[in-house]
Scaffold this motif. Structure first.
Motif, PDB file in Angstrom:
ATOM      1  N   VAL A 298       0.837  -1.207   0.000  1.00 21.47           N
ATOM      2  CA  VAL A 298       0.000   0.000   0.000  1.00 21.47           C
ATOM      3  C   VAL A 298       0.869   1.252   0.000  1.00 21.47           C
ATOM      4  N   VAL A 299       1.927   1.254   0.815  1.00 22.04           N
ATOM      5  CA  VAL A 299       2.846   2.395   0.833  1.00 22.04           C
ATOM      6  C   VAL A 299       3.439   2.609  -0.560  1.00 22.04           C
ATOM      7  N   ALA A 300       3.862   1.532  -1.211  1.00 26.38           N
ATOM      8  CA  ALA A 300       4.438   1.653  -2.560  1.00 26.38           C
ATOM      9  C   ALA A 300       3.422   2.245  -3.533  1.00 26.38           C
ATOM     10  N   ALA A 301       2.174   1.805  -3.433  1.00 27.77           N
ATOM     11  CA  ALA A 301       1.141   2.320  -4.336  1.00 27.77           C
ATOM     12  C   ALA A 301       0.869   3.798  -4.089  1.00 27.77           C
ATOM     13  N   LEU A 302       0.948   4.233  -2.828  1.00 29.20           N
ATOM     14  CA  LEU A 302       0.726   5.654  -2.515  1.00 29.20           C
ATOM     15  C   LEU A 302       1.895   6.510  -2.994  1.00 29.20           C
ATOM     16  N   THR A 303       3.115   6.015  -2.877  1.00 30.91           N
ATOM     17  CA  THR A 303       4.256   6.786  -3.377  1.00 30.91           C
ATOM     18  C   THR A 303       4.183   6.918  -4.897  1.00 30.91           C
ATOM     19  N   GLN A 304       3.669   5.895  -5.574  1.00 34.84           N
ATOM     20  CA  GLN A 304       3.472   5.987  -7.020  1.00 34.84           C
ATOM     21  C   GLN A 304       2.427   7.047  -7.378  1.00 34.84           C
ATOM     22  N   ARG A 305       1.589   7.389  -6.429  1.00 35.61           N
ATOM     23  CA  ARG A 305       0.562   8.428  -6.641  1.00 35.61           C
ATOM     24  C   ARG A 305       1.022   9.796  -6.161  1.00 35.61           C
ATOM     25  N   GLY A 306       2.316   9.931  -5.887  1.00 40.88           N
ATOM     26  CA  GLY A 306       2.872  11.240  -5.582  1.00 40.88           C
ATOM     27  C   GLY A 306       2.991  11.578  -4.113  1.00 40.88           C
ATOM     28  N   ILE A 307       2.795  10.617  -3.216  1.00 44.17           N
ATOM     29  CA  ILE A 307       2.945  10.878  -1.787  1.00 44.17           C
ATOM     30  C   ILE A 307       4.385  10.592  -1.377  1.00 44.17           C
ATOM     31  N   ALA A 308       5.024  11.549  -0.707  1.00 50.34           N
ATOM     32  CA  ALA A 308       6.418  11.389  -0.307  1.00 50.34           C
ATOM     33  C   ALA A 308       6.571  10.199   0.636  1.00 50.34           C
ATOM     34  N   ALA A 309       7.596   9.378   0.385  1.00 52.16           N
ATOM     35  CA  ALA A 309       7.804   8.171   1.189  1.00 52.16           C
ATOM     36  C   ALA A 309       8.035   8.497   2.658  1.00 52.16           C
ATOM     37  N   GLY A 310       8.603   9.677   2.942  1.00 47.35           N
ATOM     38  CA  GLY A 310       8.872  10.072   4.316  1.00 47.35           C
ATOM     39  C   GLY A 310       7.618  10.324   5.143  1.00 47.35           C
ATOM     40  N   ARG A 311       6.467  10.430   4.478  1.00 49.23           N
ATOM     41  CA  ARG A 311       5.205  10.650   5.205  1.00 49.23           C
ATOM     42  C   ARG A 311       4.516   9.333   5.555  1.00 49.23           C
ATOM     43  N   LEU A 312       5.102   8.210   5.118  1.00 48.69           N
ATOM     44  CA  LEU A 312       4.437   6.916   5.258  1.00 48.69           C
ATOM     45  C   LEU A 312       5.359   5.906   5.943  1.00 48.69           C
ATOM     46  N   GLN A 313       4.794   5.117   6.819  1.00 50.14           N
ATOM     47  CA  GLN A 313       5.510   3.989   7.406  1.00 50.14           C
ATOM     48  C   GLN A 313       4.608   2.768   7.361  1.00 50.14           C
ATOM     49  N   ALA A 314       5.171   1.624   7.002  1.00 53.26           N
ATOM     50  CA  ALA A 314       4.409   0.380   6.926  1.00 53.26           C
ATOM     51  C   ALA A 314       4.699  -0.484   8.144  1.00 53.26           C
ATOM     52  N   ARG A 315       3.657  -1.021   8.721  1.00 54.38           N
ATOM     53  CA  ARG A 315       3.779  -1.935   9.848  1.00 54.38           C
ATOM     54  C   ARG A 315       2.762  -3.061   9.687  1.00 54.38           C
ATOM     55  N   GLY A 316       3.101  -4.243  10.157  1.00 52.19           N
ATOM     56  CA  GLY A 316       2.173  -5.361  10.143  1.00 52.19           C
ATOM     57  C   GLY A 316       2.040  -5.946  11.530  1.00 52.19           C
ATOM     58  N   ILE A 317       0.811  -6.159  11.985  1.00 51.04           N
ATOM     59  CA  ILE A 317       0.623  -6.684  13.348  1.00 51.04           C
ATOM     60  C   ILE A 317      -0.239  -7.945  13.349  1.00 51.04           C
ATOM     61  N   ALA A 318      -0.271  -8.636  12.204  1.00 46.55           N
ATOM     62  CA  ALA A 318      -0.935  -9.946  12.122  1.00 46.55           C
ATOM     63  C   ALA A 318      -2.351  -9.874  12.684  1.00 46.55           C
ATOM     64  N   ASN A 319      -2.679 -10.789  13.590  1.00 52.65           N
ATOM     65  CA  ASN A 319      -4.029 -10.837  14.165  1.00 52.65           C
ATOM     66  C   ASN A 319      -4.036 -10.421  15.630  1.00 52.65           C
ATOM     67  N   PHE A 320      -3.095  -9.537  16.021  1.00 56.82           N
ATOM     68  CA  PHE A 320      -2.998  -9.102  17.404  1.00 56.82           C
ATOM     69  C   PHE A 320      -4.054  -8.056  17.789  1.00 56.82           C
ATOM     70  N   SER A 321      -4.744  -7.473  16.827  1.00 58.76           N
ATOM     71  CA  SER A 321      -5.700  -6.416  17.142  1.00 58.76           C
ATOM     72  C   SER A 321      -7.006  -6.620  16.370  1.00 58.76           C
ATOM     73  N   PRO A 322      -7.753  -7.678  16.689  1.00 55.98           N
ATOM     74  CA  PRO A 322      -9.014  -7.929  15.972  1.00 55.98           C
ATOM     75  C   PRO A 322     -10.087  -6.915  16.343  1.00 55.98           C
ATOM     76  N   VAL A 323     -11.012  -6.687  15.424  1.00 56.65           N
ATOM     77  CA  VAL A 323     -12.176  -5.830  15.701  1.00 56.65           C
ATOM     78  C   VAL A 323     -13.449  -6.656  15.780  1.00 56.65           C
ATOM     79  N   ALA A 324     -13.335  -7.960  15.565  1.00 59.29           N
ATOM     80  CA  ALA A 324     -14.491  -8.855  15.618  1.00 59.29           C
ATOM     81  C   ALA A 324     -13.992 -10.258  15.933  1.00 59.29           C
ATOM     82  N   SER A 325     -14.915 -11.146  16.265  1.00 58.58           N
ATOM     83  CA  SER A 325     -14.557 -12.532  16.530  1.00 58.58           C
ATOM     84  C   SER A 325     -14.102 -13.219  15.247  1.00 58.58           C
ATOM     85  N   ASN A 326     -13.083 -14.061  15.369  1.00 56.82           N
ATOM     86  CA  ASN A 326     -12.621 -14.842  14.229  1.00 56.82           C
ATOM     87  C   ASN A 326     -13.367 -16.163  14.077  1.00 56.82           C
ATOM     88  N   ALA A 327     -14.427 -16.355  14.855  1.00 55.15           N
ATOM     89  CA  ALA A 327     -15.155 -17.621  14.835  1.00 55.15           C
ATOM     90  C   ALA A 327     -15.966 -17.819  13.563  1.00 55.15           C
TER      91      ALA A 327
END
Length: 343
Positions: A298-327
């Motif tokens: 997503v960061v790469a796609a935004l930089t291709q649209r003219g957003i400076a890379a210094g304004r963006l940071q990518a992070r991944g947190i897997a399933n540590f922060s769910p908003v609903a049940s995974n059942a």
């Protein structure tokens, strides 16, 4: 032939739908219910109801109403599942009492106010007219009953229930409310029901919430993105698509990416984290790598649209922060998301 005063008086009385049998609704309109995030004022009847799985509504932004006409100054178009409710309060309850109760309940739930008015000087009369009656009546179903006068010179008269808010003692509250990891947009307007002779207060509510569409997930437009970031400091985006287990962003994501780029271009000082989330299928290590890989895409796609890379940071947190049940799959679908988070 010129009508007599008596004839004119008769016509006026007929325009009020005079009938001794007119009664206010005693039961909610069929197939309706309070919205889960906001219960009714005690003793009220849910007299009007409409719900649309996918629609657009216009809310005022922080500038409120226009000074030159009876419209919202800079209306924000918000898309999603729309619920519209019309409540009729018990006889004798003032619009102020009803409004204050809603206001306090929403504040206690963490409601973030975008704009509000409590007097004509603050724009409430204009806000009433900005709530275009044609638009707010679309698809509404109404309970059986009318709005009878409570006595006095209009005893025996009644008025139509449908759409019966007014500019008398009108107050409006607009903002966002967090629920289940999402930001819901809410507009509430309370006033005298039609006119003072009814002795009642009426409340009209619109709630717009993100919802899956049959062809995909919600694409949040730039204005709604800005509101969500302002209200909550983050917003979940479900219009970004990846194949199962893959990090390559699919072409169907272009509309959402364009809106993300638009809000960043509109706020040049804004820096954000792009945070990837997964459901709980698979190992933690695999999901950490997957969520970070998607965030980086997503960061790469935004930089291709003219957003400076210094304004963006990518992070991944897997399933540590769910908003609903995974059942169940619907919960897992909500957990598979990318969020924009203000740095």
């Amino acid at each position: 032939m010129t009508p007599t005063r008596a004839a004119l008086a008769l016509l006026a009385s007929l325009s009020l739908a005079t009938t001794a049998l007119a009664e206010a609704p005693k039961a909610d309109v069929a197939r309706s219910a309070d919205h889960p995030v906001l219960k009714r004022f005690t003793g009220s009847v849910l007299a009007g109801y409409a719900q649309q799985d996918w629609e657009q509504r216009s809310f005022p932004d922080a500038s409120g109403v226009s000074k030159s006409d009876d419209k919202f100054n800079r209306p924000v178009n918000i898309e999603g599942k729309v619920t519209r409710l019309f409540y009729l309060a018990p006889v004798g309850k003032s619009p102020l009492e009803v409004y204050r109760n809603y206001q306090q309940a929403l504040a206690a739930a963490g409601f973030k106010v975008t704009w509000q008015c409590e007097s004509e000087a603050q724009g409430c009369a204009k806000a009433y007219f900005a709530l275009d009656k044609y638009e707010r009546m679309k698809g509404m179903r109404w309970a059986e009953g009318d709005l009878p006068a409570t006595g006095g010179e209009h005893a025996g008269s009644s008025w139509s229930l449908a759409g019966a808010i007014s500019y008398e003692q009108g107050r409006m509250l607009v903002g966002a409310l967090a629920s289940g990891g999402r930001s819901l947009n809410l507009l509430l307007y309370t006033s005298v029901a039609e006119n003072t002779h009814t002795g009642r207060a009426a409340t009209y509510i619109e709630i717009v919430e993100p919802k899956a569409m049959p062809t995909g997930q919600v694409t949040v437009d730039a204005k709604a993105l800005g509101l969500g970031l302002q209200a909550e400091g983050k917003i979940a985006l479900y219009g970004l698509f990846f194949d199962t287990g893959k990090t390559d962003i699919k072409p169907d994501s272009n509309a959402q990416l364009d809106q993300m780029a638009a809000v960043l271009k509109a706020q040049p000082a804004l820096k954000v984290l792009i945070v990837g989330h997964t459901d709980n299928v698979g190992s933690i290590d695999a999901n950490l790598a997957l969520s970070e890989g998607r965030a980086k895409a997503v960061v790469a796609a935004l930089t291709q649209r003219g957003i400076a890379a210094g304004r963006l940071q990518a992070r991944g947190i897997a399933n540590f922060s769910p908003v609903a049940s995974n059942a169940a799959e619907d919960g897992r679908a909500r957990n598979r998301r990318v969020e924009m988070v203000v740095q």
